[in-house]
Design a protein around this motif. Structure first.
Motif, PDB file in Angstrom:
ATOM      1  N   UNK A 128      23.765  25.820  53.315  1.00 39.58           N
ATOM      2  CA  UNK A 128      24.709  25.569  52.154  1.00 39.58           C
ATOM      3  C   UNK A 128      24.788  26.975  51.301  1.00 39.58           C
ATOM      4  N   UNK A 129      26.638  26.885  51.354  1.00 39.64           N
ATOM      5  CA  UNK A 129      27.074  27.922  50.357  1.00 39.64           C
ATOM      6  C   UNK A 129      26.121  28.083  48.950  1.00 39.64           C
ATOM      7  N   UNK A 130      25.858  26.665  48.541  1.00 42.37           N
ATOM      8  CA  UNK A 130      25.170  27.071  46.653  1.00 42.37           C
ATOM      9  C   UNK A 130      23.934  27.356  46.935  1.00 42.37           C
ATOM     10  N   UNK A 131      23.174  27.769  48.246  1.00 45.64           N
ATOM     11  CA  UNK A 131      22.289  28.232  48.123  1.00 45.64           C
ATOM     12  C   UNK A 131      20.657  27.127  48.318  1.00 45.64           C
ATOM     13  N   UNK A 132      19.623  27.551  47.962  1.00 50.59           N
ATOM     14  CA  UNK A 132      18.356  26.786  48.596  1.00 50.59           C
ATOM     15  C   UNK A 132      18.589  25.660  47.583  1.00 50.59           C
ATOM     16  N   UNK A 133      17.661  24.667  48.258  1.00 45.97           N
ATOM     17  CA  UNK A 133      18.063  23.698  47.659  1.00 45.97           C
ATOM     18  C   UNK A 133      16.651  22.282  48.261  1.00 45.97           C
ATOM     19  N   UNK A 134      16.093  21.813  47.504  1.00 40.66           N
ATOM     20  CA  UNK A 134      14.848  20.675  47.670  1.00 40.66           C
ATOM     21  C   UNK A 134      15.547  19.400  48.247  1.00 40.66           C
ATOM     22  N   UNK A 135      14.621  18.711  48.665  1.00 38.82           N
ATOM     23  CA  UNK A 135      15.066  17.068  48.787  1.00 38.82           C
ATOM     24  C   UNK A 135      14.395  16.041  48.240  1.00 38.82           C
ATOM     25  N   UNK A 136      15.421  15.262  47.784  1.00 38.74           N
ATOM     26  CA  UNK A 136      14.912  14.400  46.550  1.00 38.74           C
ATOM     27  C   UNK A 136      14.817  13.651  46.931  1.00 38.74           C
ATOM     28  N   UNK A 137      13.840  12.473  46.806  1.00 39.48           N
ATOM     29  CA  UNK A 137      13.961  10.997  47.377  1.00 39.48           C
ATOM     30  C   UNK A 137      15.318  10.174  46.574  1.00 39.48           C
ATOM     31  N   UNK A 138      16.388   9.939  47.137  1.00 37.54           N
ATOM     32  CA  UNK A 138      17.243   8.999  47.177  1.00 37.54           C
ATOM     33  C   UNK A 138      16.876   7.581  46.639  1.00 37.54           C
ATOM     34  N   UNK A 139      16.193   7.152  46.497  1.00 41.54           N
ATOM     35  CA  UNK A 139      15.736   5.120  45.763  1.00 41.54           C
ATOM     36  C   UNK A 139      14.635   5.252  44.800  1.00 41.54           C
ATOM     37  N   UNK A 140      14.995   4.519  44.119  1.00 45.09           N
ATOM     38  CA  UNK A 140      14.485   4.289  42.732  1.00 45.09           C
ATOM     39  C   UNK A 140      13.112   3.196  42.800  1.00 45.09           C
ATOM     40  N   UNK A 141      12.513   3.075  42.005  1.00 44.33           N
ATOM     41  CA  UNK A 141      11.123   1.925  42.253  1.00 44.33           C
ATOM     42  C   UNK A 141      11.913   0.483  41.148  1.00 44.33           C
ATOM     43  N   UNK A 142      13.221   0.301  40.748  1.00 40.61           N
ATOM     44  CA  UNK A 142      13.460   0.164  40.194  1.00 40.61           C
ATOM     45  C   UNK A 142      14.949  -1.034  40.547  1.00 40.61           C
ATOM     46  N   UNK A 143      14.239  -1.904  41.457  1.00 38.75           N
ATOM     47  CA  UNK A 143      16.128  -2.395  41.813  1.00 38.75           C
ATOM     48  C   UNK A 143      16.892  -2.700  40.900  1.00 38.75           C
ATOM     49  N   UNK A 144      18.128  -2.733  40.970  1.00 35.76           N
ATOM     50  CA  UNK A 144      19.287  -3.479  40.816  1.00 35.76           C
ATOM     51  C   UNK A 144      20.378  -3.814  41.876  1.00 35.76           C
ATOM     52  N   UNK A 145      20.862  -4.533  41.487  1.00 37.84           N
ATOM     53  CA  UNK A 145      21.878  -5.112  42.420  1.00 37.84           C
ATOM     54  C   UNK A 145      22.548  -4.210  43.273  1.00 37.84           C
ATOM     55  N   UNK A 146      23.311  -3.123  42.295  1.00 37.82           N
ATOM     56  CA  UNK A 146      24.471  -1.959  42.163  1.00 37.82           C
ATOM     57  C   UNK A 146      23.602  -1.022  43.368  1.00 37.82           C
ATOM     58  N   UNK A 147      22.419  -1.073  43.144  1.00 39.89           N
ATOM     59  CA  UNK A 147      21.717  -0.037  44.179  1.00 39.89           C
ATOM     60  C   UNK A 147      21.064  -0.426  45.331  1.00 39.89           C
ATOM     61  N   UNK A 148      21.601  -1.992  46.014  1.00 37.04           N
ATOM     62  CA  UNK A 148      21.320  -2.118  47.062  1.00 37.04           C
ATOM     63  C   UNK A 148      22.391  -2.451  48.069  1.00 37.04           C
ATOM     64  N   UNK A 149      22.410  -1.213  49.176  1.00 35.07           N
ATOM     65  CA  UNK A 149      23.670  -1.539  50.111  1.00 35.07           C
ATOM     66  C   UNK A 149      23.029  -0.891  50.774  1.00 35.07           C
ATOM     67  N   UNK A 150      23.352  -0.475  52.255  1.00 31.48           N
ATOM     68  CA  UNK A 150      23.535   0.017  53.650  1.00 31.48           C
ATOM     69  C   UNK A 150      24.181   1.488  53.693  1.00 31.48           C
ATOM     70  N   UNK A 151      23.179   2.188  53.583  1.00 31.30           N
ATOM     71  CA  UNK A 151      24.188   3.214  53.658  1.00 31.30           C
ATOM     72  C   UNK A 151      24.100   3.341  55.726  1.00 31.30           C
ATOM     73  N   UNK A 152      25.238   4.503  55.920  1.00 32.87           N
ATOM     74  CA  UNK A 152      25.630   4.809  57.198  1.00 32.87           C
ATOM     75  C   UNK A 152      24.997   6.335  57.241  1.00 32.87           C
ATOM     76  N   UNK A 153      23.818   6.392  58.779  1.00 32.65           N
ATOM     77  CA  UNK A 153      24.007   7.926  59.173  1.00 32.65           C
ATOM     78  C   UNK A 153      24.959   8.397  59.807  1.00 32.65           C
ATOM     79  N   UNK A 154      24.979   9.885  59.986  1.00 28.94           N
ATOM     80  CA  UNK A 154      26.146  10.404  60.423  1.00 28.94           C
ATOM     81  C   UNK A 154      25.422  10.066  62.038  1.00 28.94           C
TER      82      UNK A 154
END
Length: 307
Positions: A128-154
């Motif tokens: 990545x042109x922005x340099x080093x990075x680390x992966x963070x969890x994209x999920x949260x332990x506090x469910x809410x309706x707007x965060x409940x959707x399916x993600x299509x992978x490549x």
């Protein structure tokens, strides 16, 4: 910095709860705390080392002198990593560091530098042109309706949040992150989505925590070893503080040009820490040490002379 379990002679004996000794200790501390507050810079901090014997009473004194609104933290220092098997009831392996500001609206706490291992966690597997990075969890332990959707992978798979969780952002934010190449699906493009956190975009250093481990800031044993090394192996003082502990205090609660005032200087660890800090970062810190000439019976006359 000052306190009942600090380095000074008068405070190495734990005051009894109740009675003349207890009252005398409180009477001794109160004017010193008033003086400390008056001497502090508008953005300054007071750090007080104390054990469990008087920490509750000291909090009341500090609240009265500085105001509840200027309390910053009760840090817990893990001063001993081996339990005292001769303790009457429970082995005390920690002390408190009470932190108050002259004015919390003006005071700024520093940050703890990342360790080499923490820096190594940032990599750049996709160049990545922005340099080093680390992966963070994209999920949260506090469910809410707007965060409940399916993600299509490549690779074409749909991934929903783990059971009992939700994505930490709404779908529009996720798509914005994906468009900016901030979502990582693993090298195969088929993994659970993660958020890329770039080293160049995070704040320098880490937010300090209230638990201070002996591995990070030293222990009583380390302090004794440091002092013995200066006096040919002789134990000339019973309750020194490790220089690493004072260095951490300086790094977090003092500028590089700070005037550091130690009301109970003991064996002088504060001065040593200031000199080391200036040597390491080019700072211009100065120090004032105060220590009553308490007599000692080890040939050095008084604690002040040891300091």
């Amino acid at each position: 910095r000052t306190g009942q379990s600090d380095e000074s002679g008068p405070l190495t004996s734990r005051p009894e709860t109740g009675g003349r000794m207890h009252s005398s200790w409180l009477s001794m501390m109160y004017p010193r705390l008033l003086t400390a507050r008056n001497l502090l810079a508008p953005d300054g901090f007071l750090v007080v080392a104390i054990d469990d014997g008087e920490v509750h009473n000291l909090r009341h004194l500090l609240d009265e002198v500085f105001g509840l609104e200027n309390f910053v933290a009760n840090l817990v220092w893990h001063k001993a990593y081996v339990a005292n098997m001769t303790a009457r009831h429970v082995s005390a392996t920690h002390d408190h560091l009470l932190v108050y500001a002259k004015d919390t609206s003006r005071a700024q706490v520093g940050r703890i530098p990342r360790t080499p291992a923490q820096l190594d966690a940032f990599t750049n597997p996709d160049a990545d042109r922005r340099g080093p990075w680390k992966a963070e969890n994209l999920s949260s332990g506090k469910p809410y309706s707007a965060g409940n959707y399916a993600i299509l992978t490549p690779s074409g798979q749909q991934i929903s949040p783990p059971a009992g969780r939700a994505w930490r952002c709404h779908e529009a934010q996720f798509e914005a992150w994906r468009a900016d190449d901030r979502i990582w699906f693993g090298k195969t493009g088929n993994g659970r989505p993660m958020l890329k956190k770039f080293l160049g975009e995070v704040r320098s250093g880490l937010t300090p925590e209230t638990w201070w481990s002996h591995t990070d800031v030293g222990s009583n044993k380390e302090a004794s070893t440091e002092l013995k090394a200066l006096f040919g192996g002789e134990a000339v003082f019973d309750t020194p503080k490790p220089v690493r502990l004072i260095r951490r205090i300086l790094d977090l609660f003092g500028r590089k040009d700070a005037l550091v005032f130690d009301f109970f200087a003991g064996a002088g660890a504060t001065a040593e820490a200031v000199l080391q800090a200036n040597r390491d970062d080019g700072g211009q810190r100065r120090f004032v040490l105060v220590q009553l000439p308490e007599p000692v019976d080890n040939g050095y006359g008084t604690i002040a002379e040891i300091c």
